[in-house]
Design a protein around this motif. Structure first.
Motif, PDB file in Angstrom:
ATOM      1  N   ASP A  67       0.741  -1.080   0.050  1.00  0.00           N
ATOM      2  CA  ASP A  67      -0.004  -0.087  -0.031  1.00  0.00           C
ATOM      3  C   ASP A  67       0.931   1.077  -0.178  1.00  0.00           C
ATOM      4  O   ASP A  67       1.887   1.169   0.607  1.00  0.00           O
ATOM      5  CB  ASP A  67      -0.900   0.008   1.383  1.00  0.00           C
ATOM      6  CG  ASP A  67      -1.914   1.043   1.322  1.00  0.00           C
ATOM      7  OD1 ASP A  67      -2.327   1.648   0.243  1.00  0.00           O
ATOM      8  OD2 ASP A  67      -2.533   1.285   2.375  1.00  0.00           O
ATOM      9  N   ILE A  68       0.498   2.253  -0.600  1.00  0.00           N
ATOM     10  CA  ILE A  68       1.246   3.408  -0.890  1.00  0.00           C
ATOM     11  C   ILE A  68       1.044   4.279   0.639  1.00  0.00           C
ATOM     12  O   ILE A  68       2.066   4.807   1.090  1.00  0.00           O
ATOM     13  CB  ILE A  68       0.768   4.297  -1.899  1.00  0.00           C
ATOM     14  CG1 ILE A  68       1.217   3.714  -3.330  1.00  0.00           C
ATOM     15  CG2 ILE A  68       1.459   5.657  -1.884  1.00  0.00           C
ATOM     16  CD1 ILE A  68       2.049   4.281  -4.216  1.00  0.00           C
TER      17      ILE A  68
ATOM     18  N   PHE B 155       2.415  -2.352  -6.426  1.00  0.00           N
ATOM     19  CA  PHE B 155       1.861  -1.199  -5.461  1.00  0.00           C
ATOM     20  C   PHE B 155       0.368  -1.234  -5.652  1.00  0.00           C
ATOM     21  O   PHE B 155      -0.106  -1.522  -6.705  1.00  0.00           O
ATOM     22  CB  PHE B 155       2.218   0.087  -5.751  1.00  0.00           C
ATOM     23  CG  PHE B 155       3.448   0.577  -5.339  1.00  0.00           C
ATOM     24  CD1 PHE B 155       3.950   0.941  -3.767  1.00  0.00           C
ATOM     25  CD2 PHE B 155       4.787   0.604  -5.806  1.00  0.00           C
ATOM     26  CE1 PHE B 155       4.791   1.014  -3.217  1.00  0.00           C
ATOM     27  CE2 PHE B 155       6.049   1.001  -5.525  1.00  0.00           C
ATOM     28  CZ  PHE B 155       6.088   1.296  -4.199  1.00  0.00           C
ATOM     29  N   VAL B 156      -0.461  -0.868  -4.293  1.00  0.00           N
ATOM     30  CA  VAL B 156      -1.985  -0.699  -4.568  1.00  0.00           C
ATOM     31  C   VAL B 156      -2.175   0.588  -3.861  1.00  0.00           C
ATOM     32  O   VAL B 156      -1.479   0.720  -2.642  1.00  0.00           O
ATOM     33  CB  VAL B 156      -2.550  -1.955  -3.900  1.00  0.00           C
ATOM     34  CG1 VAL B 156      -2.567  -3.129  -4.611  1.00  0.00           C
ATOM     35  CG2 VAL B 156      -2.172  -2.200  -2.453  1.00  0.00           C
TER      36      VAL B 156
ATOM     37  N   ASP C  30      -1.700   9.024  -7.927  1.00  0.00           N
ATOM     38  CA  ASP C  30      -1.629  10.036  -9.168  1.00  0.00           C
ATOM     39  C   ASP C  30      -0.805   9.698  -9.890  1.00  0.00           C
ATOM     40  O   ASP C  30       0.090   8.858  -9.522  1.00  0.00           O
ATOM     41  CB  ASP C  30      -1.666  11.635  -8.446  1.00  0.00           C
ATOM     42  CG  ASP C  30      -0.477  11.713  -7.256  1.00  0.00           C
ATOM     43  OD1 ASP C  30       0.436  10.647  -7.513  1.00  0.00           O
ATOM     44  OD2 ASP C  30      -0.546  12.578  -6.637  1.00  0.00           O
ATOM     45  N   ILE C  31      -0.319  10.563 -11.022  1.00  0.00           N
ATOM     46  CA  ILE C  31       0.839  10.079 -11.962  1.00  0.00           C
ATOM     47  C   ILE C  31       2.033  10.097 -11.718  1.00  0.00           C
ATOM     48  O   ILE C  31       2.677   9.440 -11.626  1.00  0.00           O
ATOM     49  CB  ILE C  31       0.360  10.830 -13.416  1.00  0.00           C
ATOM     50  CG1 ILE C  31      -1.018  10.448 -14.156  1.00  0.00           C
ATOM     51  CG2 ILE C  31       1.629  10.574 -14.242  1.00  0.00           C
ATOM     52  CD1 ILE C  31      -1.229  11.245 -15.258  1.00  0.00           C
TER      53      ILE C  31
ATOM     54  N   VAL D  24       4.513   7.117 -11.382  1.00  0.00           N
ATOM     55  CA  VAL D  24       6.041   7.367 -12.274  1.00  0.00           C
ATOM     56  C   VAL D  24       7.031   7.046 -11.253  1.00  0.00           C
ATOM     57  O   VAL D  24       7.942   6.012 -11.534  1.00  0.00           O
ATOM     58  CB  VAL D  24       6.092   8.763 -12.650  1.00  0.00           C
ATOM     59  CG1 VAL D  24       7.364   8.889 -13.185  1.00  0.00           C
ATOM     60  CG2 VAL D  24       5.076   9.012 -13.892  1.00  0.00           C
ATOM     61  N   ARG D  25       7.129   7.689 -10.160  1.00  0.00           N
ATOM     62  CA  ARG D  25       7.934   7.272  -9.029  1.00  0.00           C
ATOM     63  C   ARG D  25       8.167   5.805  -8.670  1.00  0.00           C
ATOM     64  O   ARG D  25       9.231   5.166  -8.691  1.00  0.00           O
ATOM     65  CB  ARG D  25       7.853   7.994  -7.926  1.00  0.00           C
ATOM     66  CG  ARG D  25       8.846   7.850  -6.898  1.00  0.00           C
ATOM     67  CD  ARG D  25       8.627   8.912  -5.478  1.00  0.00           C
ATOM     68  NE  ARG D  25       9.564   8.262  -4.598  1.00  0.00           N
ATOM     69  CZ  ARG D  25       9.360   8.661  -3.232  1.00  0.00           C
ATOM     70  NH1 ARG D  25       8.372   9.389  -2.900  1.00  0.00           N
ATOM     71  NH2 ARG D  25      10.045   8.113  -2.435  1.00  0.00           N
ATOM     72  N   ALA D  26       6.927   5.181  -8.556  1.00  0.00           N
ATOM     73  CA  ALA D  26       6.867   3.799  -8.262  1.00  0.00           C
ATOM     74  C   ALA D  26       7.663   2.849  -9.364  1.00  0.00           C
ATOM     75  O   ALA D  26       8.196   1.954  -9.060  1.00  0.00           O
ATOM     76  CB  ALA D  26       5.427   3.249  -8.009  1.00  0.00           C
ATOM     77  N   MET D  27       7.189   3.112 -10.652  1.00  0.00           N
ATOM     78  CA  MET D  27       7.603   2.218 -11.641  1.00  0.00           C
ATOM     79  C   MET D  27       9.113   2.556 -11.727  1.00  0.00           C
ATOM     80  O   MET D  27       9.765   1.746 -12.315  1.00  0.00           O
ATOM     81  CB  MET D  27       6.719   2.705 -13.028  1.00  0.00           C
ATOM     82  CG  MET D  27       5.333   2.292 -12.839  1.00  0.00           C
ATOM     83  SD  MET D  27       4.936   0.884 -12.076  1.00  0.00           S
ATOM     84  CE  MET D  27       4.880  -0.230 -13.647  1.00  0.00           C
ATOM     85  N   LYS D  28       9.605   3.676 -11.779  1.00  0.00           N
ATOM     86  CA  LYS D  28      11.072   3.840 -11.906  1.00  0.00           C
ATOM     87  C   LYS D  28      11.453   3.105 -10.994  1.00  0.00           C
ATOM     88  O   LYS D  28      12.947   2.903 -11.044  1.00  0.00           O
ATOM     89  CB  LYS D  28      11.434   5.587 -11.775  1.00  0.00           C
ATOM     90  CG  LYS D  28      11.174   6.310 -13.105  1.00  0.00           C
ATOM     91  CD  LYS D  28      11.756   7.677 -13.018  1.00  0.00           C
ATOM     92  CE  LYS D  28      11.541   8.469 -14.343  1.00  0.00           C
ATOM     93  NZ  LYS D  28      11.797   9.823 -14.201  1.00  0.00           N
TER      94      LYS D  28
END
Lengths: 438, 208
Positions: free
Chosen positions: B62-63, B88-89, B94-95, B99-103
């Motif tokens: 969870d974020i 992540f769930v 938000d975008i 983006v930060r998570a995927m990076k």
């Protein structure tokens, strides 16, 4: 006159006829007498001159006093003639014996007529009951010698207006009431402005509440999303448990039970939101502060989590039930909590702590305090904090504390701020419910 | 190289502060035949007991969490070399957040409430990735251990064999007899546990 010629004369006389000691003595006595007389004349002259100067001075003073009196009179006249207040003096027969220009213009009131009649023609614009009322008021001041104040609506040139009236008795030297001075002030516009102000304040309060709701909407969305995620995951899991070979009834049934539980939780969130949004009139009832605090904590739970604020409640045991509008009191609590979160978020690092305390202030009053570990309040602020539109926050509307104060005061309580150990402490009081004690 | 972790030993870690979400996800993932362990915070997750034998795993994170956020946990885990892939769930992603998570190397970024299939697909993908990573790490460690058992001379010879030189050429370069190189090459193949030159080349790459 110099003494030289006199002495010569005397010598001459002396030579011509020598004087006897008796004559000499008598002459000396006469001379002394003359000198004394001259001295007295001189003094009297001087006194007269002084008296004359004093009289002249007195005249100047009198003239000055007269001018002053005139100026003062002029000043009062200017005030009386230019004041928008309508001033009328009535004698013991209720006749108008003085009417200022404002009264003349507004009521077309004329001298000599009896109170209540507006014009020379004696035409009635007020109702007979109203005239009876105003005359009764003047009579009662004449009889009691005590001033009276009241409000009434009365017709004037611009229609029916609202007036605030003061009637003042006037006495003669024996202490008898000789006349009554009536001062009427047109408060129609003032009343309208007050009403407008009250309405806009109510509207502002509603707007601010909507604003607050907006801020909480995100939090509520999250609160709904959590049980919803639980429901959906459990439902899909239950389907999978049932579709497995052999079906796992135990797991499926547990998932279904959790769906029921999470569904109820989502329902509770909805109920709470609805009661929060309700615009209804204040409805006072007895409620338990500890329950309200617990409920409010759930409401801000998401906010505290997001901002890493540690919120604690320290509630004295066995508190009585308080009397008030639960939703409004919750709004005050929410306002103060949200403020404290803003305050502690201003501080980088360190613990972000908010403590809510509830205790008895006296046998009839409960006190709630919200203490934060924020930067505290400036020394010049505490007075202004509760004013409408006063905000120290960049995005603040300045309504939160103002609304909180009107709510608390409408409950017969008090709200104030004070410096705390580390940050600020906001306190408010609520009356306990005298009707029922737990 | 022989101790491959079995697929059914895979484990899914769920970190979410909400018990309703934890329980729902746990039941759903278990219904797919996977083991689940749940945690209410990043701290709790990091303090979990570690298995002696590495097991393929993935982390459903969870974020929004009390204390350390999911993204903060991710960057902390990235500092350490080995960590299970992350899915992540979030309630309201938000975008910039995604983006930060995927990076940061996340496998997927799902918004609550999500489709069970999406989560399970991401979980399977993540576990498969982790399994391969474990094997890679395992093979690397194995190859290094074998390489260290070679004598200095054998390592010299191995380097030349891997470059594709014939026994004759190697003997010429090292100034030894061709028969000696042939014996040394046999020992190298045995010690490194390979049967052919291409296998030896492959394992040499793992040694680095």
């Amino acid at each position: 006159m110099s003494e030289e010629p006199l002495r010569k004369t005397r010598r001459k006389n002396h030579r011509k006829a020598p004087e006897t000691p008796e004559v000499k003595q008598a002459k000396a006595a006469l001379l002394a007498e003359k000198a004394a007389l001259e001295q007295r004349l001189h003094e009297t002259t001087q006194n007269l001159a002084a008296a004359d100067a004093k009289i002249k001075e007195g005249i100047v003073d009198l003239k000055r006093a007269d001018a002053l009196l005139h100026a003062v009179e002029q000043e009062f006249r200017t005030v009386v003639e230019n004041t928008p207040d309508q001033i009328i003096r009535y004698d013991r027969e209720l006749r108008r014996i003085f009417v200022n220009p404002a009264a003349k213009a507004s009521f077309q009131a004329t001298l000599g007529h009896v109170a209540g009649f507006l014009r020379n023609d004696g035409k009635l614009l007020a109702t007979p009951e109203e005239i009876e009322m105003i005359q009764g008021a003047i009579r009662s001041v004449l009889e009691s010698g005590k001033p009276r104040e009241f409000e009434l609506t009365w017709p004037n040139v611009s229609g029916r207006r609202a007036f605030s009236v003061r009637m003042e008795p006037e006495f003669d030297l024996t202490g008898a009431v000789t006349s009554v001075l009536g001062v009427a002030r047109d408060i129609t516009d003032l009343k309208a402005a007050e009403e407008a102000l009250r309405q806009s304040q109510a509207e502002l309060a509603r707007v601010a509440r909507v604003n607050l709701v907006g801020a909480l909407a995100a939090s509520l969305a999250h609160e709904l999303n959590q049980p919803l995620t639980g429901v959906i995951s459990n439902a899909e899991a239950a389907l999978r448990w049932l579709e497995a070979g052999p079906p796992n009834i135990g797991e499926a049934s547990q998932s279904l039970q959790r769906i029921v539980r999470d569904g109820h939780r989502a329902g509770d969130v909805v109920t709470r939101t609805r009661s929060f949004l309700k615009k209804g009139e204040p409805a006072k009832a007895g409620f338990k502060v500890e329950e309200l605090i617990r409920e409010t904590f759930t409401l801000v739970q998401d906010e505290t989590r997001r901002r890493h604020v540690d919120v604690q409640a320290r509630i004295a045991p066995d508190l009585p039930v308080v009397l008030g509008d639960r939703v409004q009191v919750q709004q005050v609590l929410l306002n103060l909590l949200m403020n404290s979160f803003d305050a502690v978020s201003e501080i980088a690092g360190g613990t972000r702590q908010v403590i809510v305390r509830v205790k008895m202030k006296s046998t009839k009053i409960l006190q709630l305090s919200i203490e934060d570990s924020g930067p505290g309040i400036g020394p010049e602020l505490p007075e202004r904090l509760f004013e409408a539109f006063y905000s120290t926050k960049s995005h603040g509307l300045g309504m939160g504390l103002s609304i909180s104060r009107s709510i608390v005061e409408a409950h017969g309580g008090r709200i104030w701020a004070e410096p705390a150990k580390r940050g600020a402490k906001f306190n408010f009081t609520l009356p306990i419910d005298g009707r029922s004690r737990p | 190289m022989t101790s491959f972790p079995k697929a059914d030993g895979a484990i899914v870690f769920v970190v979410d502060d909400d018990p309703a979400v934890r329980e729902g996800l746990s039941s759903l993932i278990r219904s797919a035949g996977l083991k689940v362990e749940t945690f209410s915070s990043g701290r709790e997750f990091q303090e979990r007991p570690r298995p002696k034998v590495p097991v393929p795993a993935c982390l459903v994170l969870d974020i929004r969490l009390p204390g350390q956020s999911g993204l903060e946990l991710q960057s902390e885990l990235t500092q350490t070399e080995e960590h299970p892939p992350i899915i992540f769930v979030t309630g309201h992603g938000d975008i910039p957040m995604s983006v930060r998570a995927m990076k940061g190397g996340a496998i997927d970024f799902l918004t609550k409430p999500f489709q069970a299939e999406d989560l399970l697909a991401a979980v399977h993908q993540a576990i498969e990735l982790d399994r391969r990573a474990i094997i890679r790490r395992h093979e690397g460690a194995d190859a290094r251990a074998r390489y260290l058992s070679l004598t200095p001379r054998e390592r010299e010879v191995m380097a030349l064999v891997v470059r594709g030189m014939l026994n004759k050429q190697i003997a010429g370069q090292l100034g030894t007899a061709e028969i000696t190189v042939k014996i040394q090459r046999g020992r190298i193949m045995k010690k490194m546990g390979v049967a052919s030159v291409p296998d030896l080349v492959r394992i040499a790459e793992k040694v680095g």
